[in-house]
Design an enzyme around this catalytic site. Sequence first.
Site, PDB file in Angstrom:
ATOM      1  N   HIS A  23       0.794  -1.235   0.000  1.00 15.88           N
ATOM      2  CA  HIS A  23       0.000   0.000   0.000  1.00 15.88           C
ATOM      3  C   HIS A  23       0.820   1.276   0.000  1.00 15.88           C
ATOM      4  O   HIS A  23       0.234   2.363   0.014  1.00 15.88           O
ATOM      5  CB  HIS A  23      -0.927   0.039   1.213  1.00 15.88           C
ATOM      6  CG  HIS A  23      -2.090  -0.881   1.101  1.00 15.88           C
ATOM      7  ND1 HIS A  23      -3.287  -0.511   0.530  1.00 15.88           N
ATOM      8  CD2 HIS A  23      -2.247  -2.161   1.475  1.00 15.88           C
ATOM      9  CE1 HIS A  23      -4.127  -1.522   0.569  1.00 15.88           C
ATOM     10  NE2 HIS A  23      -3.521  -2.551   1.135  1.00 15.88           N
TER      11      HIS A  23
ATOM     12  N   LYS B 166      -8.536  14.175   3.962  1.00 17.36           N
ATOM     13  CA  LYS B 166      -7.755  12.937   4.021  1.00 17.36           C
ATOM     14  C   LYS B 166      -6.808  13.080   5.203  1.00 17.36           C
ATOM     15  O   LYS B 166      -6.747  14.161   5.804  1.00 17.36           O
ATOM     16  CB  LYS B 166      -6.986  12.711   2.718  1.00 17.36           C
ATOM     17  CG  LYS B 166      -6.165  13.925   2.259  1.00 17.36           C
ATOM     18  CD  LYS B 166      -5.496  13.712   0.908  1.00 17.36           C
ATOM     19  CE  LYS B 166      -6.423  13.799  -0.276  1.00 17.36           C
ATOM     20  NZ  LYS B 166      -6.405  12.650  -1.137  1.00 17.36           N
ATOM     21  N   ARG B 167      -6.058  12.013   5.546  1.00 16.39           N
ATOM     22  CA  ARG B 167      -5.096  12.159   6.625  1.00 16.39           C
ATOM     23  C   ARG B 167      -4.131  13.313   6.305  1.00 16.39           C
ATOM     24  O   ARG B 167      -3.832  13.574   5.132  1.00 16.39           O
ATOM     25  CB  ARG B 167      -4.314  10.850   6.804  1.00 16.39           C
ATOM     26  CG  ARG B 167      -5.148   9.725   7.395  1.00 16.39           C
ATOM     27  CD  ARG B 167      -5.706  10.073   8.759  1.00 16.39           C
ATOM     28  NE  ARG B 167      -4.641  10.245   9.712  1.00 16.39           N
ATOM     29  CZ  ARG B 167      -4.371   9.387  10.696  1.00 16.39           C
ATOM     30  NH1 ARG B 167      -5.097   8.302  10.853  1.00 16.39           N
ATOM     31  NH2 ARG B 167      -3.382   9.633  11.536  1.00 16.39           N
TER      32      ARG B 167
ATOM     33  N   LYS C  85       0.813  14.381   1.046  1.00 14.00           N
ATOM     34  CA  LYS C  85      -0.495  14.719   0.483  1.00 14.00           C
ATOM     35  C   LYS C  85      -0.617  16.225   0.200  1.00 14.00           C
ATOM     36  O   LYS C  85      -1.563  16.674  -0.431  1.00 14.00           O
ATOM     37  CB  LYS C  85      -1.609  14.250   1.416  1.00 14.00           C
ATOM     38  CG  LYS C  85      -1.721  12.710   1.480  1.00 14.00           C
ATOM     39  CD  LYS C  85      -2.776  12.272   2.488  1.00 14.00           C
ATOM     40  CE  LYS C  85      -2.902  10.766   2.654  1.00 14.00           C
ATOM     41  NZ  LYS C  85      -3.690  10.113   1.590  1.00 14.00           N
TER      42      LYS C  85
ATOM     43  N   THR D 162      -8.380   6.538  -2.569  1.00 12.42           N
ATOM     44  CA  THR D 162      -9.742   6.066  -2.828  1.00 12.42           C
ATOM     45  C   THR D 162     -10.710   7.222  -2.630  1.00 12.42           C
ATOM     46  O   THR D 162     -11.804   7.221  -3.199  1.00 12.42           O
ATOM     47  CB  THR D 162     -10.133   4.907  -1.892  1.00 12.42           C
ATOM     48  OG1 THR D 162      -9.736   5.244  -0.563  1.00 12.42           O
ATOM     49  CG2 THR D 162      -9.483   3.612  -2.319  1.00 12.42           C
TER      50      THR D 162
ATOM     51  N   LYS E 157     -14.287   8.486  -4.748  1.00 12.39           N
ATOM     52  CA  LYS E 157     -15.574   8.817  -4.122  1.00 12.39           C
ATOM     53  C   LYS E 157     -16.084  10.163  -4.629  1.00 12.39           C
ATOM     54  O   LYS E 157     -17.274  10.339  -4.907  1.00 12.39           O
ATOM     55  CB  LYS E 157     -15.429   8.825  -2.591  1.00 12.39           C
ATOM     56  CG  LYS E 157     -15.117   7.449  -2.057  1.00 12.39           C
ATOM     57  CD  LYS E 157     -14.762   7.395  -0.576  1.00 12.39           C
ATOM     58  CE  LYS E 157     -14.270   5.978  -0.278  1.00 12.39           C
ATOM     59  NZ  LYS E 157     -13.828   5.799   1.103  1.00 12.39           N
TER      60      LYS E 157
END
Length: 788
Positions: free
Chosen positions: A311, A502-503, A508, A610, A614
């Site tokens: 992952h 998101k985290r 990110k 993911t 969405k």
Amino acid sequence: MAAPLSDQEKRKQISIRGIVGVENVAEIKQGFNRHLHFTLVKDRNVATPRDYYFALAHTVRDHLVGRWIRTQQFYYETDPKRVYYLSLEFYMGRTLQNTMINLGLQNACDEAIYQLGLDMEDLEEMEEDAGLGNGGLGRLAACFLDSMATQGLAAYGYGIRYEYGIFNQKIKDGWQVEEADDWLRYGNPWEKARPEYMLPVHFYGRVEKTDEGSKWVDTQCFEGKELRLKQEYFVVAATLQDVIRRFKTSKKNSSNPLSFDSFPDKVAMQLNDTHPAMAIPELMRIFVDIEKLDWDMAWDLTKRTFAYTNHTVLPEALERWPVELMETLLPRHLEIIYQINQNHLDCIASLFPDDMDRIRHMSLIEEDGGKRVNMAHLCIVGSHAVNGVAEIHSNIIKTDIFRDFSELEPEKFQNKTNGITPRRWLLLCNPGLADLIAEAIGEDYVKDLSQLQKLNELVDGDTFIRDISKIKQDNKLKFAQYLEKEYKVKINPSSLFDVHVKRIHEYKRQLLNCLHVITLYNRIKKTPSAPFVPRTVIIGGKAAPGYHMAKMIIKLITSVGEVVNNDPVVGSKLKVLYLENYRVSLAEKVIPATDLSEQISTAGTEASGTGNMKFMLNGALTIGTMDGANVEMAEEAGEENLFIFGMRVEDVAQLDAEGYDAMKYYKALPELKQVIDQIKSGFFSPRQPDIFKDVMDMLFKHDRFKVFADFEDYVKCQERVSLLYQDQKEWTKMVIKNIAASGKFSSDRTIKDYATEIWGVEPTDLKIPPPSEPREALEETLRAMKKN
Ligand code: PLP
């Protein structure tokens, strides 16, 4: 003009939500009253909203129970190959509404609750999230369970029922504060404890050599929560005992009940990252020490049983356990790992006799900086399939982090692009959109999401464009009302909702978003009269409690928000909101209300994502880099239908080779310079001007994710976003094209790929008849299955 339909009324229009028959409604009401009385021991005079939630949950659960038992009986009789999904995380969120939808009970329950004078949404809001995960990896496991059940696989999820879920995040004075998530405080109607099946899990002890082989003795049993490694072994040990028990009972009637030859034909185990990797030495221990198989036979069966999903490529997230710790906690397993490693290195040495570097790189034991077991290497060697979670990530695995392994066994390496379940991530969270799509193309898309392609035929239809646009507007309004009620913040529902949830992590790049927000602020301040497309920037996510930089990023965003949101010159043009405590149930609210989805990781760092999928399915447009599944989203929808910007993987590699110099961008880009100078000077933190010093040092001296390098292109790309948003018709057409192209990202597709290409099982739409139907129906299904 007719009054707009309420969500409840809208839900009734789609038959997948079930039939509102008089009998069905009466049965639900009866169940509800019975549980309120007998299970909760309350009447309507004293019942609280939580009691009503529990009464409904128990009623809905009753509908699951019979099916569940029938399913177990069916598998016991047919003895199919079982799939075991091993994961330290299952981020399930709430269960009530999801179960009503998946059982086709939603309409009947809605009506029953309405007739009882209660509000369904109020009851649903009483449910605690099962937050047994951190983010994408855990939510993927939950989506997979939904898809495996939908496709009738004999599949089981094995994990840990943690007593405390992921912490609740509070924002106090702009900082993240963590609070314990005591999610079981009021009980959990969705679980059934089985204390009668309690199994021992051994730790510590020593290895005794006897004439009959090795024995692990003098062990101690623990609850399995002192250390992460204990948790990992705990889930593995309990799972394998259950799997072996089931294998043995299912073999009762066969000719040779003691043979394990058929084990890999009956059992597939998927390792969700390396967290359950100890399953590999544990199965070897069971085969060799307990079942007395010879090593080679045991190893062959083990490899054919396991498959491993990677992952992440970030080195800090790859698990490496100190040999010393493993030696004390799990001495026999360490011995087995050494033996596996010896055989593995012998094989490499025979193929590449003088390549010591290769042997060192591929060892399961790392020697530098203290001996450690490299768990990814253990998983690769002990599995017959290794997969990444998006095309680009699977390629990076093969050519970069696991290159030596893929050269050795290229056939092992695969891709399985992640997916999301359309039941939760469309039907549940966005009933208006789900039902509009059903009206347009029929209901079959719910289990075959590729049918969304049919929406391409409607992309020029004015009515359809208006309907899609209206649903988004309704969702935005509803979310704005929620924010006002829960957090007393007012946002402008006709502004562009720009959402980054998101985290919180450097890769990110929430920082890049934050720098853009400040840039917009400066532009407004510079020319207040210039036209400006109003935006509400919503950023949310949890930072790992020990991750200092992530917590500083939250503080920076909230500090910028303080200034921007209170500047009268800005007014309603720009608002910055930190969305507290982002979790599954909040994702279900914010995603359907989003116009613009931020997916802006440095190329090569986000394995898949993911969240991106969405948003796409729920009618948001994506601003993103060519990273993770964004690449395939662009492939499916056409690159021109996403806002793609920034460095590609090759550009990042080139910049690394040249040496990334943040100062170069700072000097060359006046708007970037202004933003950075403001943060440095304490413009957003007047009481503590140097509070963001660590963030600035990172950005200039050791920014592994090269925020400044993508700044210019990101800002320009955001200008294109604002421009298009002014033309609502063109914007909505692009939205429709994205929804139509999102079919690939159903976890049903992902699971079909795992089933056929890794597990060797066939998805079926055979339905196991519920117990309400006669035994003959079950016999008929069994006959149909034999014919297949
Ligand atoms: N957290 C929650 C609650 C989610 O639902 C998801 C996935 O959509 C994630 C985190 C992971 O988000 P991303 O893939 O954007 O990192």
